[in-house]
Design a protein around this motif. Structure first.
Motif, mmCIF file in Angstrom:
data_model
loop_
_atom_site.group_PDB
_atom_site.id
_atom_site.type_symbol
_atom_site.label_atom_id
_atom_site.label_comp_id
_atom_site.label_asym_id
_atom_site.label_seq_id
_atom_site.Cartn_x
_atom_site.Cartn_y
_atom_site.Cartn_z
ATOM 1 N N ALA A 196 0.855 -1.199 0.000
ATOM 2 C CA ALA A 196 0.000 0.000 0.000
ATOM 3 C C ALA A 196 0.884 1.240 0.000
ATOM 4 N N LEU A 197 0.539 2.189 -0.857
ATOM 5 C CA LEU A 197 1.268 3.450 -0.971
ATOM 6 C C LEU A 197 0.321 4.582 -0.603
ATOM 7 N N PHE A 198 0.809 5.490 0.233
ATOM 8 C CA PHE A 198 -0.036 6.568 0.736
ATOM 9 C C PHE A 198 0.516 7.934 0.391
ATOM 10 N N ASP A 199 -0.358 8.791 -0.096
ATOM 11 C CA ASP A 199 -0.105 10.220 -0.077
ATOM 12 C C ASP A 199 -0.227 10.664 1.388
ATOM 13 N N VAL A 200 0.104 11.922 1.696
ATOM 14 C CA VAL A 200 0.019 12.402 3.081
ATOM 15 C C VAL A 200 -1.071 13.463 3.240
ATOM 16 N N ASP A 201 -0.881 14.626 2.622
ATOM 17 C CA ASP A 201 -1.823 15.730 2.799
ATOM 18 C C ASP A 201 -3.150 15.419 2.116
ATOM 19 N N GLY A 202 -4.222 15.391 2.898
ATOM 20 C CA GLY A 202 -5.535 15.060 2.368
ATOM 21 C C GLY A 202 -5.832 13.581 2.384
ATOM 22 N N THR A 203 -4.823 12.769 2.718
ATOM 23 C CA THR A 203 -4.983 11.317 2.743
ATOM 24 C C THR A 203 -4.773 10.764 4.150
ATOM 25 N N GLY A 245 -9.618 6.467 -3.928
ATOM 26 C CA GLY A 245 -9.737 7.910 -3.810
ATOM 27 C C GLY A 245 -10.578 8.293 -2.612
ATOM 28 N N ILE A 246 -10.064 9.208 -1.802
ATOM 29 C CA ILE A 246 -10.746 9.634 -0.582
ATOM 30 C C ILE A 246 -11.430 10.978 -0.821
ATOM 31 N N ALA A 247 -12.707 11.046 -0.519
ATOM 32 C CA ALA A 247 -13.463 12.288 -0.727
ATOM 33 C C ALA A 247 -13.277 13.198 0.485
ATOM 34 N N VAL A 271 -13.917 13.061 -7.148
ATOM 35 C CA VAL A 271 -12.893 12.020 -6.983
ATOM 36 C C VAL A 271 -13.124 10.896 -7.987
ATOM 37 N N LYS A 272 -14.366 10.540 -8.198
ATOM 38 C CA LYS A 272 -14.686 9.530 -9.215
ATOM 39 C C LYS A 272 -14.260 10.010 -10.599
ATOM 40 N N SER A 273 -14.516 11.293 -10.898
ATOM 41 C CA SER A 273 -14.169 11.828 -12.221
ATOM 42 C C SER A 273 -12.665 11.870 -12.451
ATOM 43 N N PHE A 274 -11.879 11.898 -11.372
ATOM 44 C CA PHE A 274 -10.419 11.892 -11.504
ATOM 45 C C PHE A 274 -9.903 10.521 -11.939
ATOM 46 N N GLY A 275 -10.765 9.488 -11.837
ATOM 47 C CA GLY A 275 -10.384 8.155 -12.303
ATOM 48 C C GLY A 275 -10.135 7.135 -11.216
ATOM 49 N N ALA A 276 -10.433 7.458 -9.962
ATOM 50 C CA ALA A 276 -10.198 6.506 -8.874
ATOM 51 C C ALA A 276 -10.974 5.213 -9.108
ATOM 52 N N ASP A 277 -10.349 4.092 -8.776
ATOM 53 C CA ASP A 277 -11.003 2.790 -8.926
ATOM 54 C C ASP A 277 -12.078 2.583 -7.871
ATOM 55 N N ILE A 278 -11.816 3.095 -6.670
ATOM 56 C CA ILE A 278 -12.757 3.024 -5.555
ATOM 57 C C ILE A 278 -12.835 4.416 -4.940
ATOM 58 N N VAL A 279 -14.024 4.832 -4.547
ATOM 59 C CA VAL A 279 -14.186 6.121 -3.872
ATOM 60 C C VAL A 279 -14.740 5.865 -2.477
ATOM 61 N N ILE A 296 -12.948 -3.361 2.623
ATOM 62 C CA ILE A 296 -13.510 -2.028 2.459
ATOM 63 C C ILE A 296 -15.018 -2.124 2.622
ATOM 64 N N ASN A 297 -15.520 -1.600 3.728
ATOM 65 C CA ASN A 297 -16.944 -1.699 4.040
ATOM 66 C C ASN A 297 -17.757 -0.491 3.590
ATOM 67 N N ASP A 298 -17.119 0.671 3.532
ATOM 68 C CA ASP A 298 -17.849 1.912 3.242
ATOM 69 C C ASP A 298 -17.280 2.558 1.994
ATOM 70 N N TYR A 299 -18.038 2.519 0.901
ATOM 71 C CA TYR A 299 -17.585 3.095 -0.353
ATOM 72 C C TYR A 299 -18.791 3.554 -1.158
ATOM 73 N N SER A 300 -18.572 4.543 -2.007
ATOM 74 C CA SER A 300 -19.675 5.054 -2.827
ATOM 75 C C SER A 300 -19.567 4.602 -4.274
ATOM 76 N N PHE A 301 -18.370 4.138 -4.649
ATOM 77 C CA PHE A 301 -18.161 3.719 -6.040
ATOM 78 C C PHE A 301 -17.026 2.715 -6.100
ATOM 79 N N ALA A 302 -17.177 1.753 -6.979
ATOM 80 C CA ALA A 302 -16.088 0.833 -7.319
ATOM 81 C C ALA A 302 -16.284 0.408 -8.763
ATOM 82 N N ASN A 303 -15.213 0.386 -9.538
ATOM 83 C CA ASN A 303 -15.352 0.035 -10.952
ATOM 84 C C ASN A 303 -15.171 -1.462 -11.189
#
Length: 252
Positions: free
Chosen positions: A15-22, A196-198, A206-214, A237-244
């Motif tokens: 797993a790779l993480f961004d920091v700010d906003g993540t 992608g984290i909203a 976030v979905k429009s940016f191309g995230a596989d899961i939101v 992952i129990n809580d998500y609004s989108f997955a492709n």
């Protein structure tokens, strides 16, 4: 397609993480920093910069909008002061402390040869590690920052370096946790699955940016053990609004 509300269960290599906003909500501190930077620069529009530059390296922002100040040592020192000057308003992205801590524990709990988590942030090492200190988080061994790469996000270099540093350059399923368009694009270009984290943007953006899961935050995500035979850990992952469709093809 209609998204099933059953949990998404994935077997992952790293797993790779961004920091700010993540991991940390630094929106307030970063905004305060840019407004202070702009005070003696009438040509520098801090609100525009704040709006368009999330996920960029500070050096790249300054090089574009205030090039006379684009000196690496100066920018490193400037950015490193952000948590000290404005960090009182920083806070955890909900669920990030537990998720990062549980991923770090895998190495010790299962006597693994390496950690399965890396950081790949557009921030400098000084600033990013200060956020970890504020949150009381252990700093992962692989910690890629603005100084580590020649090209920042949306170029995939930070995440490609993260993959290779953990030993998964051309193998395994690697997940990226991101909140910004530049980072999501970088993760996808590095052939990673992107969650992608909203947090900074709403779920539709976030979905429009191309995230596989939101996901709304990291609270609905947990680590559920390690499988020695496949050399993977299980992420639920129990809580998500989108997955492709790609996500459902990877499910166990």
């Amino acid at each position: 397609m209609t998204i099933s509300k059953k949990p998404i269960i994935l077997n992952l290599s790293a797993a790779l993480f961004d920091v700010d906003g993540t991991i940390v909500d630094s929106t307030g501190p970063i905004g305060d920093f840019w407004r202070a930077f702009a005070k003696d620069k009438p040509y520098f529009d801090p609100e525009y910069v704040i709006d368009i530059s999330h996920g960029w390296r500070t050096f790249d922002v300054i090089a574009k909008f205030a090039p006379d100040f684009a000196k690496p040592d100066y920018v490193t020192q400037l950015e490193g002061s952000v948590p000290d000057l404005y960090g009182s308003t920083a806070k955890e992205i909900p669920g990030s402390i537990k998720l990062v801590s549980d991923l770090l524990k895998l190495e010790r709990e299962y006597s693994l040869n390496n950690q399965r988590i890396a950081i790949a942030t557009s921030g400098t090492y000084l600033m990013a590690t200060k956020w970890f200190k504020i949150l009381g988080l252990e700093v992962p061994k692989v910690f890629i920052t603005a100084e580590s790469v020649q090209k920042g996000k949306p170029d995939p270099e930070p995440y490609l370096l993260g993959r290779s540093s953990l030993g998964y350059e051309k193998k395994g399923t690697v997940v990226v946790f991101e909140d910004a368009q530049a980072g999501i694009e970088a993760g996808l270009a590095a052939d990673c699955l992107v969650i992608g984290i909203a947090s900074t943007y709403n779920k539709d953006e976030v979905k429009s940016f191309g995230a596989d899961i939101v996901v709304p935050s990291l609270e609905g995500i947990h680590v559920d053990g390690y499988d020695k035979e496949s050399d993977t850990f299980r992420l639920v992952i129990n809580d998500y609004s989108f997955a492709n469709e790609r996500v459902f093809q990877l499910q166990t």
